[in-house]
Design a protein around this motif. Structure first.
Motif, PDB file in Angstrom:
ATOM      1  N   ARG A  25       0.850  -1.195   0.000  1.00  0.00           N
ATOM      2  CA  ARG A  25       0.000   0.000   0.000  1.00  0.00           C
ATOM      3  C   ARG A  25       0.882   1.240   0.000  1.00  0.00           C
ATOM      4  N   SER A  26       0.429   2.251  -0.753  1.00  0.00           N
ATOM      5  CA  SER A  26       1.160   3.508  -0.798  1.00  0.00           C
ATOM      6  C   SER A  26       0.169   4.636  -1.036  1.00  0.00           C
ATOM      7  N   VAL A  27       0.207   5.644  -0.178  1.00  0.00           N
ATOM      8  CA  VAL A  27      -0.694   6.781  -0.321  1.00  0.00           C
ATOM      9  C   VAL A  27      -0.237   7.683  -1.451  1.00  0.00           C
ATOM     10  N   LYS A  28       1.058   7.862  -1.593  1.00  0.00           N
ATOM     11  CA  LYS A  28       1.583   8.781  -2.594  1.00  0.00           C
ATOM     12  C   LYS A  28       2.355   8.036  -3.679  1.00  0.00           C
ATOM     13  N   GLY A  29       1.693   7.663  -4.746  1.00  0.00           N
ATOM     14  CA  GLY A  29       2.346   7.067  -5.904  1.00  0.00           C
ATOM     15  C   GLY A  29       2.809   5.635  -5.687  1.00  0.00           C
ATOM     16  N   LYS A  30       3.701   5.215  -6.574  1.00  0.00           N
ATOM     17  CA  LYS A  30       4.206   3.841  -6.554  1.00  0.00           C
ATOM     18  C   LYS A  30       5.326   3.699  -5.525  1.00  0.00           C
ATOM     19  N   PRO A  31       5.280   2.656  -4.692  1.00  0.00           N
ATOM     20  CA  PRO A  31       6.369   2.451  -3.739  1.00  0.00           C
ATOM     21  C   PRO A  31       7.675   2.090  -4.456  1.00  0.00           C
ATOM     22  N   GLU A  32       8.789   2.351  -3.820  1.00  0.00           N
ATOM     23  CA  GLU A  32      10.096   2.071  -4.427  1.00  0.00           C
ATOM     24  C   GLU A  32      10.345   0.586  -4.597  1.00  0.00           C
ATOM     25  N   LYS A  33      10.016  -0.205  -3.553  1.00  0.00           N
ATOM     26  CA  LYS A  33      10.297  -1.638  -3.590  1.00  0.00           C
ATOM     27  C   LYS A  33       9.267  -2.393  -2.761  1.00  0.00           C
ATOM     28  N   CYS A  34       9.260  -3.705  -2.926  1.00  0.00           N
ATOM     29  CA  CYS A  34       8.340  -4.572  -2.198  1.00  0.00           C
ATOM     30  C   CYS A  34       8.709  -4.596  -0.718  1.00  0.00           C
ATOM     31  N   ARG A  35       7.682  -4.596   0.129  1.00  0.00           N
ATOM     32  CA  ARG A  35       7.921  -4.612   1.578  1.00  0.00           C
ATOM     33  C   ARG A  35       8.415  -5.963   2.051  1.00  0.00           C
ATOM     34  N   ARG A  36       8.112  -7.044   1.307  1.00  0.00           N
ATOM     35  CA  ARG A  36       8.476  -8.383   1.749  1.00  0.00           C
ATOM     36  C   ARG A  36       9.814  -8.846   1.170  1.00  0.00           C
ATOM     37  N   CYS A  37       9.973  -8.736  -0.166  1.00  0.00           N
ATOM     38  CA  CYS A  37      11.169  -9.316  -0.783  1.00  0.00           C
ATOM     39  C   CYS A  37      12.162  -8.269  -1.304  1.00  0.00           C
ATOM     40  N   GLY A  38      11.750  -6.994  -1.384  1.00  0.00           N
ATOM     41  CA  GLY A  38      12.664  -5.952  -1.821  1.00  0.00           C
ATOM     42  C   GLY A  38      12.740  -5.770  -3.330  1.00  0.00           C
ATOM     43  N   SER A  39      11.927  -6.501  -4.086  1.00  0.00           N
ATOM     44  CA  SER A  39      11.929  -6.402  -5.541  1.00  0.00           C
ATOM     45  C   SER A  39      11.350  -5.062  -5.983  1.00  0.00           C
ATOM     46  N   LYS A  40      11.806  -4.573  -7.147  1.00  0.00           N
ATOM     47  CA  LYS A  40      11.284  -3.323  -7.688  1.00  0.00           C
ATOM     48  C   LYS A  40      10.214  -3.564  -8.747  1.00  0.00           C
ATOM     49  N   ARG A  41       9.863  -4.829  -8.989  1.00  0.00           N
ATOM     50  CA  ARG A  41       8.884  -5.185 -10.015  1.00  0.00           C
ATOM     51  C   ARG A  41       7.485  -5.169  -9.401  1.00  0.00           C
TER      52      ARG A  41
END
Length: 51
Positions: A25-41
């Motif tokens: 979840r992100s209030v402002k736009g796309k998050p940088e990376k996944c909260r669980r695995c750290g992936s940027k996809r």
């Protein structure tokens, strides 16, 4: 489809990791990376149901 308020709450700011399928979840736009695995996809949560 449905109520705009409900759609905004369910789909607004929700991104799915294409590596581990975690919801991010992100209030402002796309998050940088996944909260669980750290992936940027990340992709936005699909609004249309799957068949």
């Amino acid at each position: 489809m449905g109520f705009p308020e409900a759609e905004a709450r369910l789909f607004g700011g929700v991104w799915i990791c294409m590596n581990c399928n975690a919801r991010n979840r992100s209030v402002k736009g796309k998050p940088e990376k996944c909260r669980r695995c750290g992936s940027k996809r990340l992709r936005p949560k699909a609004k249309e149901p799957r068949k």
